[in-house]
Design an enzyme around this catalytic site. Sequence first.
Site, PDB file in Angstrom:
ATOM      1  N   THR A  43      22.722  88.345   7.654  1.00 23.65           N
ATOM      2  CA  THR A  43      23.232  87.029   7.265  1.00 23.65           C
ATOM      3  C   THR A  43      22.429  85.905   7.897  1.00 23.65           C
ATOM      4  O   THR A  43      22.092  85.957   9.080  1.00 23.65           O
ATOM      5  CB  THR A  43      24.720  86.860   7.631  1.00 23.65           C
ATOM      6  N   HIS A  79      18.065  81.310  -0.370  1.00 16.46           N
ATOM      7  CA  HIS A  79      19.481  81.653  -0.185  1.00 16.46           C
ATOM      8  C   HIS A  79      20.339  80.405   0.064  1.00 16.46           C
ATOM      9  O   HIS A  79      19.851  79.409   0.591  1.00 16.46           O
ATOM     10  CB  HIS A  79      19.644  82.617   1.000  1.00 16.46           C
ATOM     11  N   SER A 137      17.621  71.320  -5.080  1.00 18.52           N
ATOM     12  CA  SER A 137      18.449  71.020  -6.234  1.00 18.52           C
ATOM     13  C   SER A 137      18.371  69.535  -6.547  1.00 18.52           C
ATOM     14  O   SER A 137      18.007  68.733  -5.672  1.00 18.52           O
ATOM     15  CB  SER A 137      19.884  71.399  -5.883  1.00 18.52           C
ATOM     16  N   TYR A 150      27.023  70.826   0.417  1.00 17.70           N
ATOM     17  CA  TYR A 150      25.830  71.400  -0.216  1.00 17.70           C
ATOM     18  C   TYR A 150      24.749  70.335  -0.355  1.00 17.70           C
ATOM     19  O   TYR A 150      23.588  70.529   0.008  1.00 17.70           O
ATOM     20  CB  TYR A 150      26.241  71.954  -1.573  1.00 17.70           C
TER      21      TYR A 150
HETATM   22  N1  LIG Z   1      22.095  78.059 -10.115  1.00 21.22           N
HETATM   23  C1  LIG Z   1      21.989  76.736 -10.175  1.00 21.22           C
HETATM   24  O1  LIG Z   1      22.529  76.086 -11.058  1.00 21.22           O
HETATM   25  C2  LIG Z   1      21.158  76.018  -9.148  1.00 21.22           C
HETATM   26  C3  LIG Z   1      20.939  74.648  -9.326  1.00 21.22           C
HETATM   27  C4  LIG Z   1      20.159  73.962  -8.392  1.00 21.22           C
HETATM   28  C5  LIG Z   1      19.633  74.643  -7.312  1.00 21.22           C
HETATM   29  N2  LIG Z   1      19.880  75.971  -7.150  1.00 21.22           N
HETATM   30  C6  LIG Z   1      19.343  76.643  -5.968  1.00 21.22           C
HETATM   31  O2  LIG Z   1      18.760  77.883  -6.319  1.00 21.22           O
HETATM   32  C7  LIG Z   1      18.922  78.793  -5.238  1.00 21.22           C
HETATM   33  C8  LIG Z   1      19.523  80.096  -5.758  1.00 21.22           C
HETATM   34  O3  LIG Z   1      20.739  79.823  -6.418  1.00 21.22           O
HETATM   35  P1  LIG Z   1      21.490  80.941  -7.282  1.00 21.22           P
HETATM   36  O4  LIG Z   1      22.328  80.242  -8.268  1.00 21.22           O
HETATM   37  O5  LIG Z   1      20.514  81.952  -7.724  1.00 21.22           O
HETATM   38  O6  LIG Z   1      22.452  81.569  -6.168  1.00 21.22           O
HETATM   39  P2  LIG Z   1      23.179  83.023  -6.131  1.00 21.22           P
HETATM   40  O7  LIG Z   1      22.981  83.734  -7.412  1.00 21.22           O
HETATM   41  O8  LIG Z   1      24.561  82.786  -5.659  1.00 21.22           O
HETATM   42  O9  LIG Z   1      22.380  83.789  -5.002  1.00 21.22           O
HETATM   43  C9  LIG Z   1      22.518  83.420  -3.657  1.00 21.22           C
HETATM   44  C10 LIG Z   1      21.805  84.439  -2.806  1.00 21.22           C
HETATM   45  O10 LIG Z   1      21.981  84.103  -1.417  1.00 21.22           O
HETATM   46  C11 LIG Z   1      22.517  85.227  -0.716  1.00 21.22           C
HETATM   47  N3  LIG Z   1      23.389  84.760   0.364  1.00 21.22           N
HETATM   48  C12 LIG Z   1      24.621  84.208   0.268  1.00 21.22           C
HETATM   49  N4  LIG Z   1      25.123  83.952   1.489  1.00 21.22           N
HETATM   50  C13 LIG Z   1      24.185  84.358   2.385  1.00 21.22           C
HETATM   51  C14 LIG Z   1      24.129  84.385   3.797  1.00 21.22           C
HETATM   52  N5  LIG Z   1      25.140  83.941   4.550  1.00 21.22           N
HETATM   53  N6  LIG Z   1      23.024  84.892   4.398  1.00 21.22           N
HETATM   54  C15 LIG Z   1      21.988  85.355   3.652  1.00 21.22           C
HETATM   55  N7  LIG Z   1      21.982  85.358   2.309  1.00 21.22           N
HETATM   56  C16 LIG Z   1      23.083  84.866   1.669  1.00 21.22           C
HETATM   57  C17 LIG Z   1      23.264  86.013  -1.779  1.00 21.22           C
HETATM   58  O11 LIG Z   1      23.359  87.388  -1.477  1.00 21.22           O
HETATM   59  P3  LIG Z   1      24.549  88.019  -0.569  1.00 21.22           P
HETATM   60  O12 LIG Z   1      25.830  87.455  -1.071  1.00 21.22           O
HETATM   61  O13 LIG Z   1      24.397  89.474  -0.767  1.00 21.22           O
HETATM   62  O14 LIG Z   1      24.230  87.613   0.834  1.00 21.22           O
HETATM   63  C18 LIG Z   1      22.351  85.845  -2.991  1.00 21.22           C
HETATM   64  O15 LIG Z   1      21.282  86.766  -2.938  1.00 21.22           O
HETATM   65  C19 LIG Z   1      19.769  78.085  -4.201  1.00 21.22           C
HETATM   66  O16 LIG Z   1      18.943  77.527  -3.210  1.00 21.22           O
HETATM   67  C20 LIG Z   1      20.438  76.996  -4.992  1.00 21.22           C
HETATM   68  O17 LIG Z   1      20.786  75.888  -4.194  1.00 21.22           O
HETATM   69  C21 LIG Z   1      20.629  76.666  -8.044  1.00 21.22           C
END
Ligand SMILES: NC(=O)c1ccc[n+]([C@@H]2O[C@H](COP(=O)([O-])OP(=O)(O)OC[C@H]3O[C@@H](n4cnc5c(N)ncnc54)[C@H](OP(=O)(O)O)[C@@H]3O)[C@@H](O)[C@H]2O)c1
Length: 311
Positions: free
Chosen positions: A111, A139, A189, A202
Amino acid sequence: MILPLLSVAMGLHGPGPCLMAFMKKYLLPIWGLFLAYYFYSANEEFRPEMLQGKKVIVTGASKGIGEEMAYQLAKMGAHLVVTARSKETLQKVVSHCLELGAASAHYIAGTMEDMTFAEQFVVKAGKLMGGLDMLILNHITNTSVNLFNNNIHDVRRSMEVNFLSYVVLSVAALPMLKQSNGSIVVVSSIAGKIANPLVAPYSASKFALDGFFSSIRAEYSVTKVNVSITLCVLGLINTETAMKAISGIIDREPAPKDECALEIIKGGALRQEEVYYDNSLWNVLLLGNPGRKLLEFLYLRSYNMDKLINN
Ligand SMILES: NC(=O)c1ccc[n+]([C@@H]2O[C@H](COP(=O)([O-])OP(=O)(O)OC[C@H]3O[C@@H](n4cnc5c(N)ncnc54)[C@H](OP(=O)(O)O)[C@@H]3O)[C@@H](O)[C@H]2O)c1
Ligand SMILES: *[C@@H]1O[C@H](CO)[C@@H](O)[C@H](O)[C@H]1NC(C)=O
Ligand SMILES: *[C@@H]1O[C@H](CO)[C@@H](O)[C@H](O)[C@H]1NC(C)=O
Ligand SMILES: *[C@@H]1O[C@H](CO)[C@@H](O)[C@H](O)[C@H]1NC(C)=O
């Protein structure tokens, strides 16, 4: 040139009808051409072979955009070390990466709430691959889309996982990245560039990434540290987590995560300072913020950096 145009476009000067007509007729098409050229030329330069044999870390790679980046990098023939908390999911990601053609693929679970883990993770990953070319920081901690409920713990966890661990990981990786002329890729983001309601903790953590990494990018430039820093400004992406979090609250069409993952990798490989990825071309255009870039340039001129460098 672009600065006054932008302020006019944003209505700051209250353009008259005549000016609006002029803009519609000439400026927008010119702008469109400029952007098309910009994107076309950036795309043309990228070749997947740029990542072949490169040693890459992807954090948050068990699902969503991070998982997608791991697969794209695997197809390009990179060496990979991925991390997240859930071991079982990471195992599956690693085997799929090997099927897709990764030069090597390993995972280390843990983590990012734990800064000691963050630091040791980078050292172990470096040993597994024998160096590091690209550190992709992606992450985030779980986030609810809701009014701020005065919960200080949420703010602290967001700042620690989404921001502080990124700093720790970069510091640990810097010696290896200096050796390889490598790259740090920071996934952020639109909520880290403009204010949005319902995601205050966030948003704070994402703004912090911009402040910190843009500041050290300027330092690297002066101190001749050849490690590129790419800040990726993403709009809404169709990951399971995001779709679930906004469901019934935000009504917007998401962009696809596979294309998003590729754009992030391209931006990192081309050593771009910022990558904007969103459905709306207007957002992409306005996020560039030339006013800020101009001010940063002008401010830098009043610094006497030579003194610091020679110490
Ligand atoms: N999706 C969107 O709409 C969007 C928009 C703007 C920016 N972003 C950015 O894109 C990136 C990825 O987003 P996503 O939507 O793909 O997120 P996601 O699918 O929720 O993936 C998050 C990842 O982080 C890991 N994680 C969560 N808590 C953690 C912890 N405490 N320690 C280590 N790892 C942890 C999760 O795995 P585990 O739970 O197994 O740890 C997972 O692999 C982020 O930086 C997000 O801010 C996303
Ligand atoms: C995040 O997850 C933790 C534990 O899994 C939980 O206690 C917390 O309420 C969640 N926070 C948010 C904002 O969803
Ligand atoms: C890093 O860049 C410097 C300067 O361009 C060059 O001399 C050196 O060979 C490069 N090192 C690697 C590992 O690419
Ligand atoms: C920095 O490293 C990149 C990648 O190796 C290289 O292309 C570039 O020439 C280097 N720049 C400087 C100023 O050394």
